[in-house]
Design an enzyme around this catalytic site. Structure first.
Site, PDB file in Angstrom:
ATOM      1  CB  ALA A 180      -1.344   3.688   3.577  1.00 47.80           C
ATOM      2  CB  ALA A 222      -0.902   0.003   1.235  1.00 53.85           C
ATOM      3  CB  CYS A 223       0.866   4.266  -2.099  1.00 52.80           C
ATOM      4  SG  CYS A 223       1.529   5.930  -2.070  1.00 52.80           S
ATOM      5  CB  VAL A 224       4.118   5.217   2.633  1.00 48.33           C
ATOM      6  CG1 VAL A 224       4.907   6.128   1.688  1.00 48.33           C
ATOM      7  CG2 VAL A 224       4.194   5.775   4.055  1.00 48.33           C
TER       8      VAL A 224
END
Lengths: 112, 96, 120
Positions: free
Chosen positions: A65, A60-62
């Site tokens: 997220a 998941a893209c930081v």
């Protein structure tokens, strides 16, 4: 839902999925605290089972997220939050993981 | 290199017009999600060259009750065929 | 590994959704991988290029500033669909960065020559 069904069909045909990358609102698919009405499919749970059973790398893209409250235990502690919410089958990482996947795979399929 | 274009929004999004700017000879177009309404009247899809194969995701057509309205130049496909299409074209370009 | 050509396409206005931001962020991330990168603006996406944006007024980050950094990151192929400009009465003089205006046949060639097209 389309991405999930597509991924299942790809695996059942013997294709290798190099990585699933959740971006933007897509990160909500990695929310372990999501609860669905009894008569509706719990999509995050379905993704988790699929990713775990098939040992597929999932990121998941930081930035997507954190802003949506999808936190690993590490991020949760760092920001002094009460709980974590990231599915165990998914890690939090940067956009480099999307680009890496695009370069390593022979197809990139994205769903809006 | 050929491309499969997936369109996931209904005709009111204008996605097909945008997509057609990048569609080349031999490319395919697959309508998914609300995009399947493009495959039904009053749309006629005559702006698309017969050289570009057209597909619509069967599950999304059935879910919306429009499978029987699908234009004859559009082929209904399931997820298995969707996967095969992504392999038979060189790349996939999504429009959402 | 063979160098790939990655083309990013953006068709949304800068602030109505986060799609514009997601695309420019992904392109900036791709820049460090030393591939050939194209960044193409079509439809309302061309509004992202308009100069003198100040998104502080709407509590957002200014997309125009991120676009100005594309060249700094080595992304020199900043491309614009000519018909999208005409429809919006815009010209490259309205923009904060130099762009190449593409005609219909060039757009098709661009996607044909790309290994990966990312259109979020």
């Amino acid at each position: 839902m389309t991405a999930y069904q597509f991924a299942r069909a790809a695996v059942s045909q013997g294709h290798e999925i190099y990585r699933v990358f959740f971006y933007g609102d897509g990160v909500l698919n990695a929310n372990s605290l999501s609860i669905s009405p009894q008569d509706e499919k719990n999509l995050p749970q379905a993704w988790h089972n699929f990713l775990a059973n098939n040992e597929i790398d999932s990121v998941a893209c930081v930035s997507s997220a954190l802003v949506r409250g999808i936190l690993s235990s590490q991020e949760s502690k760092r920001h002094k939050m009460a709980d974590m919410s990231l599915c165990a089958s998914t890690q939090i990482a940067g956009l480099g993981q999307l680009v890496d996947a695009a370069l390593q795979s022979d197809r990139l399929v994205s769903f809006g | 290199m050929s491309a499969l274009h997936t369109i996931s929004g209904s005709p009111s999004t204008g996605l097909l017009d945008s997509c057609l700017m990048l569609v080349g000879p031999g490319d395919g177009i697959l309508f998914i999600q609300d995009g399947v309404y493009y495959g039904c009247p009053p749309n006629h899809l005559t702006v698309i060259s017969p050289d570009n194969a057209l597909f619509a995701l069967r599950e999304d057509l059935i879910a919306r009750g429009v499978l029987s309205k699908l234009l004859k130049q559009v082929s209904p496909v399931g997820y298995g065929r969707f996967v095969e299409l992504t392999v038979s074209y060189d790349k996939v370009i999504s429009w959402s | 590994m063979k160098r790939k050509t990655l083309t990013f396409v953006t068709r949304y206005a800068p602030y109505g959704s986060n799609k514009a931001r997601l695309t420019v962020d992904a392109a900036l991330a791709a820049a460090v991988f030393e591939q050939k990168i194209n960044f193409l603006f079509i439809d309302d996406g061309v509004f992202q290029l308009v100069q003198n944006q100040n998104a502080e007024m709407i509590a957002s980050k200014t997309i125009g500033k991120a676009i100005e950094t594309l060249e700094l990151y080595g992304i020199e192929n900043v491309l614009v669909d000519g018909s999208s400009l005409e429809k919006r009465l815009l010209t490259p003089a309205d923009f904060s960065v130099p762009v190449k205006v593409l005609e219909a046949e060039q757009l098709q060639k661009l996607t044909e020559d790309s290994d990966v097209v990312i259109n979020l």
